[in-house]
Design an enzyme around this catalytic site. Sequence first.
Site, PDB file in Angstrom:
ATOM      1  N   ASN A 102       0.867  -1.167   0.000  1.00 26.41           N
ATOM      2  CA  ASN A 102       0.000   0.000   0.000  1.00 26.41           C
ATOM      3  C   ASN A 102       0.905   1.219   0.000  1.00 26.41           C
ATOM      4  OD1 ASN A 102      -2.210   1.617   2.417  1.00 26.41           O
ATOM      5  ND2 ASN A 102      -2.097   1.865   0.229  1.00 26.41           N
ATOM      6  N   TYR A 245     -10.667  11.296   5.194  1.00 29.50           N
ATOM      7  CA  TYR A 245     -11.537  10.585   4.259  1.00 29.50           C
ATOM      8  C   TYR A 245     -11.273   9.083   4.098  1.00 29.50           C
ATOM      9  CZ  TYR A 245     -13.332   9.072  -0.308  1.00 29.50           C
ATOM     10  OH  TYR A 245     -13.933   8.368  -1.304  1.00 29.50           O
TER      11      TYR A 245
HETATM   12  P1  5GP Z   1     -16.151  16.923  -5.516  1.00 26.80           P
HETATM   13  O1  5GP Z   1     -17.306  17.695  -4.974  1.00 26.80           O
HETATM   14  O2  5GP Z   1     -14.866  17.636  -5.341  1.00 26.80           O
HETATM   15  O3  5GP Z   1     -16.383  16.514  -6.950  1.00 26.80           O
HETATM   16  O4  5GP Z   1     -16.068  15.550  -4.714  1.00 26.80           O
HETATM   17  C1  5GP Z   1     -15.840  15.555  -3.356  1.00 26.80           C
HETATM   18  C2  5GP Z   1     -16.170  14.200  -2.799  1.00 26.80           C
HETATM   19  O5  5GP Z   1     -15.201  13.243  -3.193  1.00 26.80           O
HETATM   20  C3  5GP Z   1     -16.189  14.208  -1.282  1.00 26.80           C
HETATM   21  O6  5GP Z   1     -17.458  13.798  -0.851  1.00 26.80           O
HETATM   22  C4  5GP Z   1     -15.150  13.182  -0.866  1.00 26.80           C
HETATM   23  O7  5GP Z   1     -15.699  12.311   0.118  1.00 26.80           O
HETATM   24  C5  5GP Z   1     -14.824  12.422  -2.108  1.00 26.80           C
HETATM   25  N1  5GP Z   1     -13.383  12.095  -2.239  1.00 26.80           N
HETATM   26  C6  5GP Z   1     -12.308  12.729  -1.710  1.00 26.80           C
HETATM   27  N2  5GP Z   1     -11.153  12.118  -2.061  1.00 26.80           N
HETATM   28  C7  5GP Z   1     -11.507  11.063  -2.831  1.00 26.80           C
HETATM   29  C8  5GP Z   1     -10.761  10.015  -3.480  1.00 26.80           C
HETATM   30  O8  5GP Z   1      -9.536   9.945  -3.441  1.00 26.80           O
HETATM   31  N3  5GP Z   1     -11.504   9.086  -4.158  1.00 26.80           N
HETATM   32  C9  5GP Z   1     -12.867   9.141  -4.237  1.00 26.80           C
HETATM   33  N4  5GP Z   1     -13.521   8.195  -4.919  1.00 26.80           N
HETATM   34  N5  5GP Z   1     -13.577  10.104  -3.643  1.00 26.80           N
HETATM   35  C10 5GP Z   1     -12.924  11.058  -2.951  1.00 26.80           C
HETATM   36 MG    MG Z   2     -17.855  11.823  -0.067  1.00 25.55          MG
END
Ligand code: 5GP
Ligand code: MG
Length: 452
Positions: A102, A245
């Site tokens: 990882n 997160y």
């Molecule tokens: P945005 O509004 O910027 O398009 O998306 C934000 C969302 O993406 C947040 O709810 C957060 O939980 C999620 N998020 C943050 N980092 C990551 C990541 O590395 N991968 C994924 N799949 N989601 C993420």
């Molecule tokens: Mg989210």
Amino acid sequence: MCAIFGISGNSEASNITYLGLHALQHRGQEGAGIVSTLGSRNFLFKKLGLVSEVFSSATLAQLPGTSAIGHTRYSTAGGNAAENLQPIVLRTSLGWIGVVHNGNLVNAKPLAKKLEQMGSIFQSSADTEVIVHLMARSGESDLVKALVASLKQLEGAYSLLVMDQQYLIAVRDPYGFRPLVLGNLNGKPVFASETTAFDLIGAKYEREVDPGEMIIVPHDRPAELISQYPFRQYEQKKCVFEHIYFARPDSVVFGAGVYETRKALGKRLAQEQPASGMDMVIPVPDSGVYASIGFSEESGIPFEMGIIRSHYIGRTFIEPSQSIRNFGVKLKLNPLSGFLRDKKIVVVDDSLVRGTTSKKLIQHLRESGAKEVHLRISAPPTMHPCFYGIDTPTSKELLASRSTIEQMKELIGADSLGFLSLQGLLETCGSSAGTGFCHACFSGNYPTDSLN
Ligand code: 5GP
Ligand code: MG
Ligand code: SF4
């Protein structure tokens, strides 16, 4: 982002590894694999898919032995997905070696090129394979010495489990970017990316594998852990995004409960970026729920689940050919329309990355009748890409790297937008001096030499 799990001295090693991987599935959904060992032989099974799809009782029955290591892989763009699955098992002059990893090695590419020029044949494009090729070429005849010689040439993030016919070895890079914990199941060691895996299998959480520590477990004496610190000491740089997160809220990460930390981040956010006169605090589920609870407790604004999340979005969902506007976000997150009518709401999420989710969500909240929509984020603006194992977008795609907070507010259509400060984040995570954590994606301050 990936998850790793390993166990020694247990007659059900692969079954328990399967359970451990299942608990860690949130760290990677693209594929999974396990290698087990019985005497001099190893047994490997890996496939694309969710842990529950990859393994059946029949396949697990073909993975005998008392030691096993496993991996779940996060979907990343590019590369042949199947060939990059782990464990990577290679036959070398040292015998067979299995590795699960990882993290991300920042200097793997030039090293791989050099190794190929010297005749190494790579089976995958994964940086992890470089570790094994460097071990094979180290000139050492002992697995532990070969691993140390290999890792001393590598820079970046690694929480690793390495296995051969004699040993299971757990090692964490000297910065300690990615988590790795040691547990105890019936007096024998288990290793996992997060403690939630121990809860499921009934193991006791002992401690973190220290940054820069190597724990060696002989298969024939699994209760005898040998701990070494073979690397130069660095200032620790644990990934603060694990708390924001990545990790599961029921895990203890870097010695602190993730649930409690996320709630505390929400409280601090409410102090730093208050939203007065609001009717309710609404989380963006699921990841924004914990900070929202903290925000509500601190501000006194009632907490409501004003957005309902569907949990049935498979990886293979096919969008119907007729394009329905904003279909994607609605499919996953649906505001409670009647309930939100004429309400002033503060929406809390854990991070803002591209801004695409937030923008569409705010639009749906307004369509649902919300009078005011204020967005609060329990992290600073994500401005820089991660090179340590998180698949963040390039700088160009990161909304905060090209816009001010005022511009972001306009772009996503919020009435106001507020982020947690970096100082607030670090203090809440237990670092009053601002040390001990990597925060490069917020600050641009990359800890490893070659990126500075
Ligand atoms: P945005 O509004 O910027 O398009 O998306 C934000 C969302 O993406 C947040 O709810 C957060 O939980 C999620 N998020 C943050 N980092 C990551 C990541 O590395 N991968 C994924 N799949 N989601 C993420
Ligand atoms: Mg989210
Ligand atoms: Fe974690 Fe961000 Fe550092 Fe990457 S850059 S290791 S996501 S804190």
